[in-house]
Design a protein around this motif. Structure first.
Motif, PDB file in Angstrom:
ATOM      1  N   ASP A 161      79.787  20.039  43.392  1.00  0.00           N
ATOM      2  CA  ASP A 161      80.546  19.051  44.162  1.00  0.00           C
ATOM      3  C   ASP A 161      81.135  18.021  43.199  1.00  0.00           C
ATOM      4  N   SER A 162      82.144  18.446  42.470  1.00  0.00           N
ATOM      5  CA  SER A 162      82.687  17.641  41.371  1.00  0.00           C
ATOM      6  C   SER A 162      83.320  16.332  41.828  1.00  0.00           C
ATOM      7  N   ASP A 163      83.810  16.264  43.060  1.00  0.00           N
ATOM      8  CA  ASP A 163      84.421  15.026  43.536  1.00  0.00           C
ATOM      9  C   ASP A 163      83.446  14.148  44.319  1.00  0.00           C
ATOM     10  N   SER A 213      82.144  14.415  47.144  1.00  0.00           N
ATOM     11  CA  SER A 213      82.532  14.194  48.538  1.00  0.00           C
ATOM     12  C   SER A 213      81.419  14.552  49.518  1.00  0.00           C
ATOM     13  N   LEU A 238      81.810  21.064  49.873  1.00  0.00           N
ATOM     14  CA  LEU A 238      82.527  21.989  48.993  1.00  0.00           C
ATOM     15  C   LEU A 238      83.506  22.789  49.835  1.00  0.00           C
ATOM     16  N   ASP A 239      84.791  22.600  49.575  1.00  0.00           N
ATOM     17  CA  ASP A 239      85.755  23.470  50.247  1.00  0.00           C
ATOM     18  C   ASP A 239      85.974  24.710  49.389  1.00  0.00           C
ATOM     19  N   GLU A 243      87.377  24.029  45.752  1.00  0.00           N
ATOM     20  CA  GLU A 243      86.416  23.373  44.869  1.00  0.00           C
ATOM     21  C   GLU A 243      85.286  24.339  44.494  1.00  0.00           C
ATOM     22  N   ALA A 263      84.642  25.667  40.705  1.00  0.00           N
ATOM     23  CA  ALA A 263      83.363  25.357  40.084  1.00  0.00           C
ATOM     24  C   ALA A 263      82.666  26.619  39.590  1.00  0.00           C
ATOM     25  N   GLN A 320      84.467  22.424  54.895  1.00  0.00           N
ATOM     26  CA  GLN A 320      83.607  22.181  53.732  1.00  0.00           C
ATOM     27  C   GLN A 320      82.179  22.635  54.005  1.00  0.00           C
TER      28      GLN A 320
END
Length: 140
Positions: A9-11, A13, A16-17, A20, A24, A56
């Motif tokens: 979950d790099s952002d 948020s 995870l969509d 993303e 990843a 997500q």
């Protein structure tokens, strides 16, 4: 699995969509390389049923997806390695498989107990809140 989710979950948020998740997975150094397409994401999320309304995957659903994928991988690997094995080797493999199943069952039972404790606490809090509310409402 939860730590892996946080990494993916790099952002930050909390979800995870598809884009993303796929990006990843590409960044991870798996051998052999893993490529996840949109249709793969749809498949592993049960055609999006494990995703929220924005598409997500949350942390709990991610764990469900990953456990299913690990189980599928273990089953396919087990079927491959059982070829040309002696009965004794197969017995040990079955023993190992039963041990894994038992460990997973134990984990699920522990999770259920924790959920029951949480539910009991919520119910107890609701009882306390409703008693306080009815006691305070009758005096005014």
């Amino acid at each position: 699995l939860q730590r892996l989710y946080q990494v993916l979950d790099s952002d930050d948020s909390g979800g995870l969509d598809c884009a993303e998740f796929c990006a990843a997975i590409k960044k991870l150094d798996f051998r052999p390389r893993i490529h996840i397409s949109d249709s793969d994401f749809a498949s592993i999320t049960l055609n999006g049923r494990l995703c929220d309304v924005t598409g997500q995957l949350g942390p709990m659903e991610f764990e469900i997806v990953m456990r299913r994928q690990i189980r599928h991988l273990a089953q396919s690997r087990l079927s491959l390695i059982t070829r040309d094995r002696s009965p004794e080797e197969l017995d040990w493999m079955q023993f190992g498989t039963l041990k894994m199943i038992y460990m997973e069952q134990t984990r699920v039972e522990q999770d259920l107990k924790l959920m029951q404790v949480s539910v009991d606490r919520v119910l107890a809090a609701l009882d306390i809140g409703s008693e306080a509310g009815s006691a305070g409402g009758g005096g005014g």
